[in-house]
Design an enzyme around this catalytic site. Sequence first.
Site, PDB file in Angstrom:
ATOM      1  N   ASP A  86       0.828  -1.209   0.000  1.00 48.94           N
ATOM      2  CA  ASP A  86       0.000   0.000   0.000  1.00 48.94           C
ATOM      3  C   ASP A  86       0.868   1.267   0.000  1.00 48.94           C
ATOM      4  OD1 ASP A  86      -2.170   1.692   0.274  1.00 48.94           O
ATOM      5  OD2 ASP A  86      -3.011   0.638   1.982  1.00 48.94           O
ATOM      6  N   ASP A  87       0.688   2.109  -1.017  1.00 45.87           N
ATOM      7  CA  ASP A  87       1.407   3.399  -1.103  1.00 45.87           C
ATOM      8  C   ASP A  87       2.913   3.227  -1.262  1.00 45.87           C
ATOM      9  OD1 ASP A  87      -1.052   4.587  -0.791  1.00 45.87           O
ATOM     10  OD2 ASP A  87      -0.475   5.855   0.880  1.00 45.87           O
ATOM     11  N   CYS A 117      -6.003   4.068  -3.569  1.00 42.00           N
ATOM     12  CA  CYS A 117      -6.343   2.788  -2.925  1.00 42.00           C
ATOM     13  C   CYS A 117      -7.609   2.097  -3.435  1.00 42.00           C
ATOM     14  CB  CYS A 117      -6.476   3.003  -1.416  1.00 42.00           C
ATOM     15  SG  CYS A 117      -5.041   3.752  -0.630  1.00 42.00           S
ATOM     16  N   ARG A 156      -8.198  -1.281  -5.872  1.00 38.94           N
ATOM     17  CA  ARG A 156      -8.685  -2.564  -5.367  1.00 38.94           C
ATOM     18  C   ARG A 156      -9.930  -3.036  -6.099  1.00 38.94           C
ATOM     19  NH1 ARG A 156      -5.323  -0.585  -1.894  1.00 38.94           N
ATOM     20  NH2 ARG A 156      -4.315  -1.936  -0.359  1.00 38.94           N
ATOM     21  N   LYS A 192      -5.958  -5.577   4.108  1.00 40.84           N
ATOM     22  CA  LYS A 192      -6.817  -4.415   3.888  1.00 40.84           C
ATOM     23  C   LYS A 192      -7.867  -4.700   2.817  1.00 40.84           C
ATOM     24  CE  LYS A 192      -6.384   0.315   2.051  1.00 40.84           C
ATOM     25  NZ  LYS A 192      -5.465   1.458   1.871  1.00 40.84           N
ATOM     26  N   HIS A 203     -11.039  -2.299   1.937  1.00 40.22           N
ATOM     27  CA  HIS A 203     -11.268  -0.992   1.308  1.00 40.22           C
ATOM     28  C   HIS A 203     -12.094  -1.088   0.027  1.00 40.22           C
ATOM     29  CE1 HIS A 203      -9.441   3.296   0.706  1.00 40.22           C
ATOM     30  NE2 HIS A 203     -10.652   3.303   1.255  1.00 40.22           N
ATOM     31  N   HIS A 216       1.737   2.247   3.996  1.00 41.02           N
ATOM     32  CA  HIS A 216       0.771   3.339   4.141  1.00 41.02           C
ATOM     33  C   HIS A 216       0.888   3.974   5.531  1.00 41.02           C
ATOM     34  CE1 HIS A 216      -3.213   5.249   4.481  1.00 41.02           C
ATOM     35  NE2 HIS A 216      -3.408   5.040   3.187  1.00 41.02           N
ATOM     36  N   ASP A 262      -0.441  -0.745  -4.855  1.00 40.69           N
ATOM     37  CA  ASP A 262      -1.738  -0.200  -5.271  1.00 40.69           C
ATOM     38  C   ASP A 262      -1.645   1.159  -5.951  1.00 40.69           C
ATOM     39  OD1 ASP A 262      -1.112   1.238  -2.954  1.00 40.69           O
ATOM     40  OD2 ASP A 262      -3.166   1.265  -2.215  1.00 40.69           O
ATOM     41  N   ASN A 263      -0.575   1.901  -5.701  1.00 43.89           N
ATOM     42  CA  ASN A 263      -0.351   3.198  -6.347  1.00 43.89           C
ATOM     43  C   ASN A 263       1.067   3.639  -6.036  1.00 43.89           C
ATOM     44  OD1 ASN A 263      -2.686   3.860  -3.927  1.00 43.89           O
ATOM     45  ND2 ASN A 263      -0.647   4.726  -3.627  1.00 43.89           N
ATOM     46  N   LYS A 307       1.056   9.602  -5.895  1.00 42.62           N
ATOM     47  CA  LYS A 307      -0.283   9.045  -5.694  1.00 42.62           C
ATOM     48  C   LYS A 307      -1.363  10.067  -6.029  1.00 42.62           C
ATOM     49  CE  LYS A 307      -3.097   7.347  -1.774  1.00 42.62           C
ATOM     50  NZ  LYS A 307      -3.025   6.955  -0.338  1.00 42.62           N
TER      51      LYS A 307
END
Length: 534
Positions: free
Chosen positions: A34-35, A72, A76, A129, A131, A219, A325-326, A371
Amino acid sequence: MKHFVITIFAVTFFCAATFAQKATKPNIILIMVDDMGYSDIGSYGSEIKTPNLDKLAAEGTRFREFYNNSICAPTRASLLTGQYPHRAGMGYFDVNLGLPAYQGYLNKESLTLAEVLRQNGYSTLMSGKSHLGKDSLAWPNQRGFDRFYGFIPGASDFFDIGEYGKAAPVVLVKNNKKEKLKPGEYLTDKITDNALEFLTEQSKTTKPFFLYLAFNAPHWPLQALPEDIAKYKGVYDIGWDSLRQQRIARQKELGILPAGQRVATHDPEVPRWDYLTFDQKQYWKAKMEVYAAMLDRVDQSIGRLLSTLKQLKKDDNTLIIFISDNGAQGGYAGNARKPSRNSGPVGTPGSYDYQEQNWAYLSNTPFRQYKNNMHEGGISSPFIAWFPKEIKGGAIVKGTGHLIDIAPTFYDLAGAKYVSAQKITPHPLVGKSLLPVLRGQTQEVVRGEPLFWERAGNRAVRKGKWKIVSTYPSFTWELYDLDTDRGETTDVAAKFPLVVDELSKDYFQWAERTDVVPYDKIKPTQPMTIPGQK
């Protein structure tokens, strides 16, 4: 009697062969962090210690070009359904803006990987996660996962309330029942513990499995274990400028950055490291030490996963894919900024700090932007695929894959039919299987149509070597030749107006059929905020 024996033998052989065929369907593991920026693991140029991911890369295939949706929840949505986020109901975020394309949770017509693979005989497991919508109907157990452990919203603390006593308790869900993180537990470890528990439990069946392992590291909030932070003391003393040059050099050496590719110019919002005061340098390097420690713990977790697969004798028939994810999160907020919510030093329970633009500039090496932006730094992810049974080791290819390609790839590999258990007509899949690239039959995905992005007014189209991009509130298209300029240093829109017109036309046709609405018409009165982001 002789014919009877032959018949029995034939039936027995057929049944055994059928069972063997079912038993040898490949297992699938999808790992998302994540991130995390494009260059934050060793096999993409980083100084962060990621030996287990580097092993997967050395024994598998890496893509130079793999795209996400820049943030995010929309990422997903595409990852789990094979749809563009608007078609899946999450064109903005997990926030309901009153239109089907922006309802903030997955619609039923967008079948999840878990729903389809379960219909095709797979055990479906998830840890981490989610989300994908706050309503319980959108929780993983209600969207096809047999087992789930993790959290529902977009962020979570990594520790319980801790010694500083001001951080909220960490609320988790396990198979639809809420529980809390206990004192002394670290969330990345707990996500891993539960994933391994699910695998061990599943190994008692004859089914193949699909595991979605969705780490929330790195993240925000930046929180890590002291022993991991200690590994990076002094590593970041030289600052982002020097480290970015070192990463670029390693990317060229590795083959991740081809000769002749232009890299992004210096971000004018990021101060030169040498211009900072001594105290400012102490503050900033502490943040990156924690960020690196968080990724180090993820890599340790992947090592535990590989060991468990080997113990269960599942390692020789399992595909593993790793992505982010990004891109890393920008949002510059000043040299001496300290979040008002902090009740402890960076890295500890109670710390709500994040990486910020200065270090995200390093993480997204060699690209531009961050992001939530459609330049390459926002939408580019590392991509590793490991499956020694079918994938040649050590390969680095152009790839040009996208999240929408993951579902077709898994269904292709599993021989799975894209069907629903409910009486609905699923949205057609829009991506392409990556298997021809992974098997070395081609260097990049042959899709025959462009790739598209829209999120909060930021837009982009990728068609062949060309990419147009615009950043809200501007509606002006920039044009880049990504074959030579993935750093997006030279806008050639004025030189090639017909290319801009062609890709712009493609964009508006896609937007119409995907139910994209101009952002000004659906923009929330209080837009979703990202800490520190403008």
